[in-house]
Design a protein around this motif. Structure first.
Motif, PDB file in Angstrom:
ATOM      1  N   HIS A 134       0.844  -1.205   0.000  1.00 35.51           N
ATOM      2  CA  HIS A 134       0.000   0.000   0.000  1.00 35.51           C
ATOM      3  C   HIS A 134       0.876   1.251   0.000  1.00 35.51           C
ATOM      4  O   HIS A 134       0.610   2.211  -0.748  1.00 35.51           O
ATOM      5  N   PRO A 222      -3.549  -5.552  -6.667  1.00 33.41           N
ATOM      6  CA  PRO A 222      -4.063  -6.804  -6.093  1.00 33.41           C
ATOM      7  C   PRO A 222      -3.963  -7.933  -7.115  1.00 33.41           C
ATOM      8  O   PRO A 222      -4.127  -7.720  -8.321  1.00 33.41           O
ATOM      9  N   ARG A 223      -3.692  -9.137  -6.621  1.00 34.39           N
ATOM     10  CA  ARG A 223      -3.511 -10.267  -7.525  1.00 34.39           C
ATOM     11  C   ARG A 223      -4.137 -11.534  -6.959  1.00 34.39           C
ATOM     12  O   ARG A 223      -4.229 -11.698  -5.740  1.00 34.39           O
ATOM     13  N   THR A 224      -4.533 -12.406  -7.859  1.00 36.20           N
ATOM     14  CA  THR A 224      -5.014 -13.745  -7.513  1.00 36.20           C
ATOM     15  C   THR A 224      -4.285 -14.742  -8.400  1.00 36.20           C
ATOM     16  O   THR A 224      -4.142 -14.509  -9.606  1.00 36.20           O
ATOM     17  N   ARG A 288      -4.457 -15.089  -2.852  1.00 35.36           N
ATOM     18  CA  ARG A 288      -4.976 -13.746  -3.136  1.00 35.36           C
ATOM     19  C   ARG A 288      -4.315 -12.739  -2.208  1.00 35.36           C
ATOM     20  O   ARG A 288      -4.078 -13.024  -1.036  1.00 35.36           O
ATOM     21  N   HIS A 289      -4.041 -11.557  -2.763  1.00 32.11           N
ATOM     22  CA  HIS A 289      -3.672 -10.441  -1.884  1.00 32.11           C
ATOM     23  C   HIS A 289      -4.315  -9.161  -2.415  1.00 32.11           C
ATOM     24  O   HIS A 289      -4.515  -9.004  -3.616  1.00 32.11           O
ATOM     25  N   ASP A 290      -4.639  -8.260  -1.489  1.00 30.08           N
ATOM     26  CA  ASP A 290      -5.277  -6.996  -1.851  1.00 30.08           C
ATOM     27  C   ASP A 290      -4.382  -5.816  -1.488  1.00 30.08           C
ATOM     28  O   ASP A 290      -4.868  -4.726  -1.206  1.00 30.08           O
ATOM     29  N   LEU A 291      -3.074  -6.024  -1.505  1.00 30.35           N
ATOM     30  CA  LEU A 291      -2.015  -5.091  -1.116  1.00 30.35           C
ATOM     31  C   LEU A 291      -1.776  -5.094   0.384  1.00 30.35           C
ATOM     32  O   LEU A 291      -0.661  -4.793   0.827  1.00 30.35           O
TER      33      LEU A 291
END
Length: 303
Positions: A134, A222-224, A288-291
């Motif tokens: 972030h 963000p990545r999956t 998964r991550h959302d930052l």
């Protein structure tokens, strides 16, 4: 030498600043790697932004390498002590400490211009849990240019499936003394938490696999990912153990893989419903991550 603090102020500092700072400051492998990387990246006269200075070590290293350093720290009590450390070492004229998060900084107000170099040591055991991505996303959007050099320049996050009732019991409960305590599991941590994996009995069920690669010179998003992981041992997958490698540039790396004197522990995510594994079969991992947060889901599949 800075004047001693009143006892009440000392007690406030002890309550407000986590004690893991001392293990971090005394992590010689980390300190040596960052010193080498900063001395390589920073040139005399460079404008340096140091994100999350803690006790001020990375800011001091950048200033000693010749930079004019602007450093920030969001914990006001830590920032207060870092300012005393900077002054005690004679770098008060080379380092400007800003007691705010980097995401609150504005070029032209807090910084005289876009920095030549950004240094950051804001990484937890699973790399992203201290909002490192972030902070870097904001820096790309608001603070830095395409020519800014970053230390570290990137990182990799690895994982491995393990069987371990010990690790699973740190985050889940079943029956205790004949009583069903499973309703309490709604309070289980869904993400990862830090633990010294070598302190817990465990059996490795599959080879290590790379979860995510990060290039800090690009804005993170963000990545999956879905991965098929071959299993090499029969067992029960209770958890995933994760660790990182930070690329500090010029072949300099630092990692929290395995045992040793590193202050970082490993990251552990337990699975609410452990999965039975069979050698020669496989499991499917969805990462998964959302930052700011990372989660893994696991299910059985076939090769």
């Amino acid at each position: 030498m800075s004047a001693e603090l009143p006892r009440a102020a000392e007690l406030t500092m002890q309550q407000a600043i986590p004690p893991w700072h001392f293990a971090m400051m005394n992590d010689q492998e980390r300190n040596h790697a960052y010193r080498q990387a900063i001395e390589t990246a920073v040139r005399p006269g460079d404008l340096v932004l140091d994100i999350g200075t803690g006790a001020g070590v990375t800011a001091l290293l950048a200033a000693r390498a010749g930079g004019q350093v602007f450093t920030c720290e969001s914990n006001l009590h830590t920032a207060f002590l870092a300012d005393r450390v900077i002054s005690a070492n004679g770098y008060g004229d080379r380092i400007t400490l800003i007691p705010r998060s980097s995401t609150e900084l504005v070029v032209g107000r807090d910084l005289p211009g876009k920095p030549d170099v950004v240094t950051a040591e804001i990484f937890d055991c699973g790399l992203i849990g201290e909002s490192a991505l972030h902070a870097l996303e904001h820096a790309h959007r608001e603070l830095i240019s395409s020519t800014t050099r970053l230390v570290p320049s990137g990182g990799r996050l690895w994982a491995q499936l393990v069987e371990s009732e010990s690790l699973h019991g740190l985050n889940h409960v079943d029956v205790v003394e004949g009583f069903d305590l499973r309703p309490f599991n709604v309070a289980s941590t869904r993400g990862y938490f830090p633990r010294r994996i070598d302190c817990h009995p465990h059996t490795v069920l599959a080879p290590a696999f790379r979860l995510f690669d990060f290039t800090f010179g690009e804005p993170p998003v963000p990545r999956t990912r879905q991965l098929t992981v071959p299993v090499t041992r029969d067992g029960i997958a209770h958890a995933a153990v994760m660790w990182f490698e930070l690329d500090l540039g010029n072949g300099i790396t630092v990692s929290n893989h395995g045992a040793g004197s590193c202050h970082w522990e490993q990251a552990v995510q337990t699975f609410p419903a452990p999965v039975t594994t069979k050698a020669g079969a496989a499991v499917r991992i969805t990462a998964r991550h959302d930052l700011c947060a990372l989660t893994l889901d696991v299910e059985r599949t076939r090769l």
